[in-house]
Design a protein around this motif. Structure first.
Motif, PDB file in Angstrom:
ATOM      1  N   LYS A 105      81.451  -5.238  52.391  1.00 47.93           N
ATOM      2  CA  LYS A 105      80.689  -4.545  51.505  1.00 47.93           C
ATOM      3  C   LYS A 105      79.859  -3.033  52.394  1.00 47.93           C
ATOM      4  O   LYS A 105      79.179  -3.547  53.160  1.00 47.93           O
ATOM      5  CB  LYS A 105      79.703  -4.962  50.398  1.00 47.93           C
ATOM      6  CG  LYS A 105      80.362  -5.884  49.565  1.00 47.93           C
ATOM      7  CD  LYS A 105      79.089  -6.250  48.490  1.00 47.93           C
ATOM      8  CE  LYS A 105      78.646  -5.287  47.794  1.00 47.93           C
ATOM      9  NZ  LYS A 105      77.687  -5.760  46.734  1.00 47.93           N
TER      10      LYS A 105
ATOM     11  N   ASP B 182      74.656  -8.065  49.012  1.00 49.77           N
ATOM     12  CA  ASP B 182      74.348  -7.223  50.037  1.00 49.77           C
ATOM     13  C   ASP B 182      74.138  -7.553  51.413  1.00 49.77           C
ATOM     14  O   ASP B 182      74.760  -7.778  52.375  1.00 49.77           O
ATOM     15  CB  ASP B 182      73.502  -6.082  49.843  1.00 49.77           C
ATOM     16  CG  ASP B 182      73.978  -5.230  48.510  1.00 49.77           C
ATOM     17  OD1 ASP B 182      75.113  -4.935  48.426  1.00 49.77           O
ATOM     18  OD2 ASP B 182      73.312  -4.606  47.740  1.00 49.77           O
TER      19      ASP B 182
ATOM     20  N   ASN C 235      76.557  -8.896  54.364  1.00 52.55           N
ATOM     21  CA  ASN C 235      78.037  -8.938  54.054  1.00 52.55           C
ATOM     22  C   ASN C 235      78.799  -7.908  54.554  1.00 52.55           C
ATOM     23  O   ASN C 235      78.940  -6.944  54.562  1.00 52.55           O
ATOM     24  CB  ASN C 235      78.055  -8.612  52.362  1.00 52.55           C
ATOM     25  CG  ASN C 235      79.397  -8.957  51.824  1.00 52.55           C
ATOM     26  OD1 ASN C 235      80.481  -8.940  52.198  1.00 52.55           O
ATOM     27  ND2 ASN C 235      79.418  -9.256  50.416  1.00 52.55           N
TER      28      ASN C 235
END
Length: 546
Positions: A305, A440, A302
């Protein structure tokens, strides 16, 4: 195709589909033996409730498997990606290949209504309608004003698809697209019954309301349990369909699936029913097969993030992976360590060379521990972090994915000194998490939507519905747009190679291995057609006496 949609299976016949089907059925004779009285096939390819059998909502290999049996489009495609007549008996284009006219055969929906060009026009505009937020809308951006309509900057009537009459479909593209005709085989471009959909928005959620035009129709659907398909008497080529039914129980784990297969409760299955620890011995005994498959397995980060918004952190996690050990000691099915995202089996039509032999080695199959640790520390420092925060790697529930996740977890601990949590979830929940950006990093797998490297590359273009890492790179987008704006294959492939150079440096996805097509098939099952892109067709399958 979110293949994992995703992913593996068995090779039956690889030739022109129409020819293959005739050959598989002996042109009416039973070359494989006498037909069994009971023509019912039970398959173990589906692990859980699919996201949908509405072509607009299908986004993975399990949905794709079902849609392939229930729906048919303008063309069918052979293993080389060459299109052959299906609902379109013929088509022609202008010299620039920016305008196509498709001429439709007489065909019916499963409710007896005629399939018309209006159904195609409606389906394609429905896919692009921004209100529907279709994941695969980007596959119709090739249409004139398709992307603008999807972005709310044009009207539906401006889109380059028009039903001239019931049997004539006129298509206008933004630019030359060499693979457009074979793209019409992909489920995002299949028709839907306009009258039915307009009357009932939930038409594709239950068997009793579902209407299709393929070789099979939906007989029953026990949600979270099983589906049953039956022969569709209204299919235009129904006389060649021998199976009466296809049972599709949702087989949730490989151990159970293999036990069912051995007990004779399943006739056919893919990796979904083959435990990884049995793969070497079953390959040796010939009980399963594993030809190369045009597919890639990897880890998606991701990029929005922390800390995976940092390229160096992504690179560190990739460099810490022992891909050689992964395929030798975990997957054990003849897979190959990936050194790029575009997999084996893709060819350059200009040079005739395999794509993977036209670039350098992006990734070493062995871990590069010192470089990985160095990059991790640099990346964390750039983000103002003194140590690696808690991160979770997610995967959809599956014994094979679990073993891979645990192996990766150990590698990251050993080679980076990082503790990673792993979390499994049901397929639909997994897809929702990824699409929403609520993760994540995660496993991913990709099978081609059409036979061109672009299908592995434009999923990471800015705005793509499959761009779960939310990766965005201006130069990458420019290169893919360059490739999409020319019919010159040399220019296209040069641009796509340069784009992959960027992808493998930025690493929103870290490739792990290229697939093989693990599958099991009973000896009395004949005529299954399974292509290297994972498309499977039971249209001309049949059961012989044992």
């Amino acid at each position: 195709m979110k293949k994992s949609k995703w992913m593996p299976r068995v090779v039956a016949v690889f030739t022109v589909l129409s020819m293959v089907f005739l050959a598989a059925c002996g042109g009416g004779s039973n070359a494989g033996g006498e037909l069994a009285d009971k023509q019912v096939l039970t398959i173990g390819n589906v692990a859980s409730e699919p996201p949908g059998v509405d072509p607009m909502k299908a986004q993975d290999s399990q949905s794709g498997l079902l849609v392939n049996q229930l729906m048919v489009g303008l063309v069918k495609v052979d293993k080389e990606g060459n299109p052959h007549p299906a609902l379109a008996t013929k088509w022609e284009s202008n010299k620039e290949q920016t305008e196509f006219t498709f001429h439709l055969r007489d065909a019916k929906w499963s409710n007896g209504d005629p399939v018309t060009a209006h159904d195609f026009e409606y389906a394609w505009k429905r896919m692009l309608d921004p209100k529907n937020a279709a994941v695969y809308a980007y596959q119709l951006f090739y249409l004139k004003n398709g992307e603008k309509y999807n972005a709310g900057k044009a009207k539906a009537e401006d889109v380059g698809v028009k039903a001239v009459d019931d049997k004539t479909l006129k298509v206008t593209l933004e630019r030359p697209t060499p693979y457009f005709v074979n793209l019409t085989n992909f489920y995002a471009l299949l028709p839907v019954p306009k009258k039915v959909v307009e009357k009932n928005k939930d038409w594709a959620t239950e068997a009793k309301s579902f209407v299709c035009n393929g070789p099979f129709k939906l007989k029953s659907w026990e949600h979270d349990s099983k589906m049953v398909l039956e022969k569709n008497p209204h299919y235009y080529d129904a006389k060649k369909v021998k199976l009466d039914e296809i049972n599709v129980p949702f087989v949730k784990d490989q151990q159970t699936g293999w036990q069912m297969y051995q007990a004779g409760e399943l006739d056919f299955g893919d990796k979904n029913i083959i435990p990884l620890d049995l793969v070497p011995s079953k390959l040796k005994s010939g009980e399963i097969t594993a030809p190369k498959q045009i597919a890639s397995y990897g880890v998606e980060f991701n990029t929005k993030k922390k800390p995976f918004n940092n390229k160096k952190v992504r690179q560190a996690f990739s460099l810490a992976i022992d891909r050689d050990s992964l395929v030798k000691n975990v997957t054990k099915g003849g897979q190959a360590p990936a050194n790029g995202w575009v997999p084996w089996g893709m060819y350059n039509p200009v040079t005739k060379n395999e794509w993977i032999k036209e670039h350098g080695k992006y990734i070493d199959p062995k871990p590069q521990v010192n470089e990985a640790k160095k990059l991790l520390q640099e990346g964390l420092k750039e983000e103002g972090l003194k140590e690696m925060p808690e991160v979770t790697y997610i995967y959809n529930t599956d014994d094979g994915h679990k073993k891979i996740a645990e192996a990766l977890q150990q590698m990251w601990k050993k080679n980076l000194g990082v503790d990673v949590k792993v979390n499994n979830m049901e397929w639909k929940v997994f897809l929702e998490k990824k699409h929403s950006g609520d993760f994540d990093f995660s496993r991913t797998g990709w099978l081609p939507d059409y036979n061109d490297p672009m299908t592995f590359l434009d999923m990471y273009q800015t705005g793509s519905g499959q761009n779960d890492p939310k990766f965005s790179n201006k130069k990458y987008d420019e290169l893919l747009n360059k490739a999409k704006n020319t019919g010159d294959q040399k220019v296209r492939f040069d641009a796509m190679h340069k784009a992959e150079d960027i992808l493998m440096d930025e690493l929103p996805v870290a490739p792990l291995y290229w697939y093989t097509d693990l599958s099991a098939q009973k000896d009395n099952v004949k005529g299954v057609v399974q292509l290297p892109d994972d498309n499977t067709y039971f249209e001309h399958a049949y059961i012989t006496e044992e």
